[in-house]
Design a protein around this motif. Structure first.
Motif, short mmCIF file in Angstrom:
data_model
loop_
_atom_site.label_atom_id
_atom_site.label_comp_id
_atom_site.label_asym_id
_atom_site.label_seq_id
_atom_site.Cartn_x
_atom_site.Cartn_y
_atom_site.Cartn_z
N CYS A 84 -27.16 3.58 -14.84
CA CYS A 84 -26.73 2.18 -14.66
C CYS A 84 -27.33 1.28 -15.74
O CYS A 84 -26.65 0.39 -16.26
N VAL A 85 -28.59 1.49 -16.07
CA VAL A 85 -29.24 0.67 -17.11
C VAL A 85 -28.58 0.91 -18.46
O VAL A 85 -28.33 -0.03 -19.23
N ILE A 86 -28.26 2.17 -18.77
CA ILE A 86 -27.62 2.49 -20.05
C ILE A 86 -26.22 1.88 -20.11
O ILE A 86 -25.83 1.29 -21.12
N LEU A 87 -25.45 2.01 -19.02
CA LEU A 87 -24.12 1.42 -19.00
C LEU A 87 -24.19 -0.10 -19.16
O LEU A 87 -23.40 -0.70 -19.89
N ARG A 88 -25.14 -0.74 -18.48
CA ARG A 88 -25.32 -2.19 -18.63
C ARG A 88 -25.64 -2.54 -20.08
O ARG A 88 -25.14 -3.53 -20.63
N HIS A 89 -26.48 -1.74 -20.72
CA HIS A 89 -26.83 -1.95 -22.12
C HIS A 89 -25.60 -1.89 -23.00
O HIS A 89 -25.39 -2.75 -23.88
N TYR A 90 -24.74 -0.90 -22.78
CA TYR A 90 -23.54 -0.75 -23.59
C TYR A 90 -22.55 -1.89 -23.34
O TYR A 90 -21.89 -2.37 -24.26
N ILE A 91 -22.44 -2.33 -22.09
CA ILE A 91 -21.56 -3.46 -21.80
C ILE A 91 -22.05 -4.71 -22.51
O ILE A 91 -21.26 -5.48 -23.08
N ASP A 92 -23.36 -4.93 -22.51
CA ASP A 92 -23.92 -6.08 -23.21
C ASP A 92 -23.67 -5.98 -24.71
O ASP A 92 -23.33 -6.97 -25.37
N ARG A 93 -23.83 -4.77 -25.26
CA ARG A 93 -23.61 -4.58 -26.70
C ARG A 93 -22.15 -4.85 -27.07
O ARG A 93 -21.86 -5.34 -28.16
N GLU A 94 -21.25 -4.51 -26.15
CA GLU A 94 -19.83 -4.71 -26.41
C GLU A 94 -19.33 -6.06 -25.88
O GLU A 94 -18.13 -6.28 -25.77
N ARG A 95 -20.26 -6.93 -25.51
CA ARG A 95 -19.94 -8.29 -25.07
C ARG A 95 -18.95 -8.30 -23.91
O ARG A 95 -17.99 -9.09 -23.89
N GLY A 96 -19.18 -7.43 -22.96
CA GLY A 96 -18.39 -7.42 -21.75
C GLY A 96 -17.13 -6.59 -21.81
O GLY A 96 -16.39 -6.51 -20.81
N ASP A 97 -16.83 -5.97 -22.93
CA ASP A 97 -15.62 -5.15 -23.07
C ASP A 97 -15.86 -3.79 -22.42
O ASP A 97 -16.51 -2.91 -23.00
N LEU A 98 -15.33 -3.60 -21.21
CA LEU A 98 -15.58 -2.36 -20.47
C LEU A 98 -14.97 -1.16 -21.16
O LEU A 98 -15.54 -0.06 -21.13
N MET A 146 -14.57 -0.54 -24.38
CA MET A 146 -15.43 -0.11 -25.48
C MET A 146 -16.78 0.39 -24.97
O MET A 146 -17.33 1.35 -25.50
N ALA A 147 -17.31 -0.24 -23.93
CA ALA A 147 -18.60 0.17 -23.39
C ALA A 147 -18.52 1.57 -22.78
O ALA A 147 -19.43 2.40 -22.97
N LEU A 148 -17.45 1.85 -22.06
CA LEU A 148 -17.29 3.19 -21.49
C LEU A 148 -17.14 4.23 -22.59
O LEU A 148 -17.67 5.34 -22.49
N GLY A 149 -16.41 3.89 -23.64
CA GLY A 149 -16.29 4.82 -24.75
C GLY A 149 -17.63 5.10 -25.40
O GLY A 149 -17.94 6.24 -25.75
#
Length: 230
Positions: A180-194, A196-199
């Protein structure tokens, strides 16, 4: 601490590449029935997050986010919000029954998913969909690239933001906390773009099969009832 009575689960997972080149719309249509996935053979996908350099401030924040473990006991600000959670728990328990036949195992797992998702500011149904795609709800799933556990966390994360012990990724709350922390980190890096974050979570940033698969699986775990305002 949460129960570890789900230890007898399958210890490995298929190691295929996530999804096929279908559109998101086609994927959602094919998974329109909430429990349809239960009728097909279980599949799991390798969660090959790529190790990337982290700024010291980001590393410190992530290290803090995965630390300070506490029993995953949800807190509620009203009776109605607690009742909403209990109704969610009952509904999700019914849907998960074939994967986890024992009630106490299902309860502990779902309670921890709820707790860690909310703690990270994530939609619980999205996390459940990701777990379905990544590990098919198998605690000891190991991918061809070495990703581990429910959320298929790569061992390097324990070195980067943890205590360096990758074996702990087979502990339920630890795995869900890291995921969950890693996914949140990726979502933040992608500025909320789910998408791109999932990819990025899967190591396939910019390609559609994996995000499409997770968005489709998410439909199995939607709970439409809205809680009353706190």
């Amino acid at each position: 601490m949460t129960s570890e009575r789900d230890l007898p689960e399958n210890a490995s997972a298929p190691t295929g590449v996530a999804g096929s080149g279908v559109s998101r719309r086609a994927c959602l249509v094919s998974l329109a029935a909430p429990a349809a996935w239960l009728l097909t053979p279980a599949q799991a996908h390798a969660g090959s997050q790529l190790e990337e350099p982290l700024m010291d401030s980001v590393r410190t924040a992530l290290t803090s986010a995965v630390g300070n473990f506490a029993p995953p006991e949800p807190e509620f600000f009203s009776t109605e919000s607690r009742l909403h959670y209990l109704r969610w728990l009952g509904t999700m328990s019914d849907r998960l029954r074939r994967r986890k036949p024992e009630w106490e195992v299902r309860r502990d797992f779902l309670q921890t998913v709820w707790y860690e998702s909310k703690r990270a500011g994530l939609d619980v149904s999205l996390v459940m969909g990701l777990i379905q795609v990544e590990s098919a709800f198998r605690k000891f799933a190991v991918s061809s690239v070495g990703a581990r556990g429910y959320m298929q966390v790569m061992p390097f994360w324990t070195r980067v933001i943890g205590d360096g012990d990758p074996g702990k990724l087979f502990h339920m709350q630890t795995n869900l906390r890291f995921g969950c922390v890693i996914l949140r980190h990726y979502i933040d890096r992608e500025r909320g773009d789910l998408f791109m974050a999932l990819g990025r979570y899967n190591g396939s940033r910019g390609r559609s099969p994996y995000p499409d698969a997770v968005f489709g699986a998410q439909r199995n775990w939607l709970f439409n009832e809205k809680p009353a305002a706190a």
